[in-house]
Each structure stands twice: as C-alpha cells, then as structure tokens.
Design a protein around this motif. Structure first.
Motif, PDB file in Angstrom:
ATOM      1  N   GLY A  26       0.804  -1.213   0.000  1.00 22.85           N
ATOM      2  CA  GLY A  26       0.000   0.000   0.000  1.00 22.85           C
ATOM      3  C   GLY A  26       0.837   1.262   0.000  1.00 22.85           C
ATOM      4  N   ASP A  33       2.426 -10.029   2.109  1.00 22.72           N
ATOM      5  CA  ASP A  33       2.116  -8.610   2.275  1.00 22.72           C
ATOM      6  C   ASP A  33       1.211  -8.348   3.456  1.00 22.72           C
ATOM      7  OD1 ASP A  33       2.423  -5.896   0.934  1.00 22.72           O
ATOM      8  OD2 ASP A  33       0.247  -6.015   1.238  1.00 22.72           O
ATOM      9  N   ARG A  43      -1.346  -6.036   4.574  1.00 20.19           N
ATOM     10  CA  ARG A  43      -2.227  -5.085   3.900  1.00 20.19           C
ATOM     11  C   ARG A  43      -3.079  -4.346   4.918  1.00 20.19           C
ATOM     12  NH1 ARG A  43      -4.781  -1.885   0.677  1.00 20.19           N
ATOM     13  NH2 ARG A  43      -3.218  -0.677   1.781  1.00 20.19           N
ATOM     14  N   LEU A 100      -5.941  -5.123  -2.916  1.00 15.08           N
ATOM     15  CA  LEU A 100      -4.734  -5.836  -3.340  1.00 15.08           C
ATOM     16  C   LEU A 100      -5.086  -6.992  -4.270  1.00 15.08           C
ATOM     17  CD1 LEU A 100      -1.758  -6.301  -3.390  1.00 15.08           C
ATOM     18  CD2 LEU A 100      -1.888  -7.338  -1.115  1.00 15.08           C
ATOM     19  N   ILE A 142      -1.686 -12.540   1.227  1.00 16.13           N
ATOM     20  CA  ILE A 142      -2.198 -11.346   1.904  1.00 16.13           C
ATOM     21  C   ILE A 142      -2.447 -11.619   3.384  1.00 16.13           C
ATOM     22  CG2 ILE A 142      -4.025  -9.617   1.964  1.00 16.13           C
ATOM     23  CD1 ILE A 142      -4.532 -10.197  -0.998  1.00 16.13           C
TER      24      ILE A 142
END
Length: 338
Positions: A54, A111, A113, A123, A136
């Motif tokens: 992000g 990631d 997020r 995403l 994620i």
C-alpha cells in the motif's frame, strides 16, 4: 514441455550443477546433469517475506522521519497517505509495484495489507492482471479472513489481537505480527499469541531467542528498512542459529522491493553466508506460508529465475551462488518463469 539449461542451483543447498531442468504443466518434471553451452544461471524465484504494498502511493515520502512518524499506526505519515488515497490510484500503484516485483524475479510476497477488508480486496484487484500472487496478511477485524490468506498484526503494544489469533486457528491460516522493531517491549507479548511468523525482531535478546526456538516461530527480517528508520540492526546470525529466517523488503515507501538489493546488503552487513542469504530469499519465505516453490526439485512448482551469466556484470564470476547474492541486479534477469 520445456527445458532450461545452464548452471542450476539445486535443492536446499543450492549446489551448482551443469545441466537442465525440464518443466511440464507448470511443474519441475526432472533435473538432468549434462553438458551444456548455456551460460545462464537458473535458481528458484524469490519469495519476499515481508512487504507493505500500500505504501506504493507515497514512495520516498517518509525519508528522514522516525519509525513512529513514518509508519506506526494509526496517525503516521503512511496511514494518513493511505486514508487520503483514491482507491483507483491505490490499486494502480500497487499493481505497478507488483509488476516490478515480478519482473525482478519474485514469485510471491507476504504482504501486510492495511485498511481491513477493503484493503485486502484492493490488493486482490491489483494482482488480478499479473502472474505474481501475493500472500495477503489482512488487518482490522477478524472478518478480514474472508478475503485474506492470514492475519498480520501491527504489534502487541498496539492492541489486543486475541480474537484475530483465535480466528486464524479456527480457519487454519497463519497469524503474523511485528515484534521488536522500535524496542523489545512487545516481543514477549507477541510470543504469548503463539504466532506463525514474527517480523523484524531487531531488539531480540537471549530470552526471546530461547522462546522463538521453543515455539518454533520463524522470523522475517528487513535489514534495509531497519537502517532507513534507524531502529537498529537485527541479530541475523543469532536468529539463524535459533529458527528459520526469511528476507523481506518491508515498506515500498522506504525502499524498492528488490530482493537483489536486500540480499547484497544482508550478506555484506551480517555474519552470514551467501547460501544462507539465498535460502532466506527463496526457500524460507515459501515454507513459512506453505508455498510450493523456493527450491529446484522434481515435483515442485516451476517458479524459476533465469539470469544471464554472460552479462557484462556477471561474466567471469567464479562462484554462481556468491554472484547471485552479492553481485546480480535486475539488469541481469533474462527470464522469470512463474
């Protein structure tokens, strides 16, 4: 069926072998030792063990700021920029970063997020047009697990994550948490949650390392980001002696998500071998979240990185593992097979 020839870095030891790897239906069918004229170097594609994609909407915005002012929730520069970002701009920025990550040899990234369910969905949208599939770790309420692959907590001092941890157990998905980045005060509370992954551990001490071993908790380290934020240096050697350690690039706003840069920095700054660093950048991250990649072996997913061993940069290298970790750059990438 396709065959890639050259110097193969095979198995968990990355032992160089002249030959070819045969790929069929997306899997490694077999590895053959044979004479070849190819100068290519073939290795597992990277798994970036910690990113914040992000941040792609605010590159270099936090240079010179402290950890708290740059990235700490809820009022840091990063969180203000994320809150103000138009969704289409955020998705576009993350998509462009994913394209860079893919082109530079990374098959997946783990990631963290932000922004709860909406952030995880954004995403997913960003990744829809690329081959790379991010893992994620969602945030916010436990309901984020409806769209995320696991839960990523900001830190044990930032709130009570007991409910989210229990939800991860119920769904059998990983729970990860930042720990020991600004100081050591959140490490024991993080370990009390019995996480599946700790991130940073810059200020880990002997009693923390003992618990990490006892609980078999892997750690993702991000040395370049720690340097930029001036929080210290992780005890990489000691961590490797106690558990599985993977390599991540952390916030896109602080550093480009280049595993080449992260490997070169790590091997030159810490008491580690090139093979250990290459394992941190490939096998370790894959194993932490159960990805079928990170090693060249029959039956495994064919997620491979091909470097031009005859590039102006790599030609003349006498040790391919050292060359990959210490010297190789994105300009040496000939092909990414994901």
């Amino acid at each position: 069926m396709e065959a890639l020839s050259g110097t193969l870095l095979v198995g968990r030891s990355f032992e160089p072998m002249r030959g070819r790897v045969v790929v069929e239906d997306g899997q490694i069918e077999r590895i053959e030792e044979t004479e070849t004229t190819s100068t290519d170097i073939i290795l597992p594609a990277f798994v970036n063990a910690h990113t914040h994609l992000g941040d792609s909407v605010a590159k270099e915005a936090a240079i010179g700021l402290s950890l708290d002012k740059a990235v700490a929730p809820p009022d840091s520069l990063k969180h203000r920029r994320l809150a103000a970002a138009d969704r289409s701009d955020l998705v576009s920025a993350m998509r462009r970063t994913l394209r860079f990550i893919e082109r530079t040899g990374t098959v997946s990234c783990l990631d963290f997020r932000e922004s709860g369910t909406a952030g995880a969905r954004a995403l997913h949208e960003a990744a829809a047009s690329v081959s790379l599939d991010p893992f994620i770790f969602g945030s916010g309420k436990k309901s984020v697990l409806d769209v995320a692959d696991g839960y990523g907590a900001s830190g044990a001092n930032d709130g009570d994550f007991t409910e989210q941890r229990a939800a991860c157990r119920k769904r059998d998905v990983p729970f990860a948490i930042h720990a020991g980045e600004p100081d050591a005060t959140d490490i024991h509370p993080a370990l009390d949650l019995e996480p599946d992954l700790l991130v940073h551990m810059v200020h880990a001490e002997q009693d923390h390392l003992q618990r990490v071993t006892e609980q078999s908790v892997p750690v993702a380290v991000c040395p370049r980001a720690n340097t930029v934020l001036d929080v210290g240096t992780p005890p990489v050697r000691e961590l490797l002696d106690h558990t599985t350690v993977a390599l991540g690039t952390d916030n896109v706003m602080l550093n480009p998500p280049s595993m080449f840069r992260e490997m070169a920095y790590t091997v030159k700054q810490f008491d580690v071998t090139a093979r250990e660093v290459l394992r941190m950048a490939t096998t370790a991250g894959a194993e932490i979240v159960g990805l079928d990649c990170g090693v060249i072996a029959p039956g495994r997913r064919a997620a491979l990185l091909v470097l031009n061993g005859d590039s102006d940069n790599l030609t003349g290298s006498v040790d391919p593992v050292q060359a990959v970790v210490r010297r190789a750059t994105e300009l040496d990438v000939k092909r990414v097979l994901v």
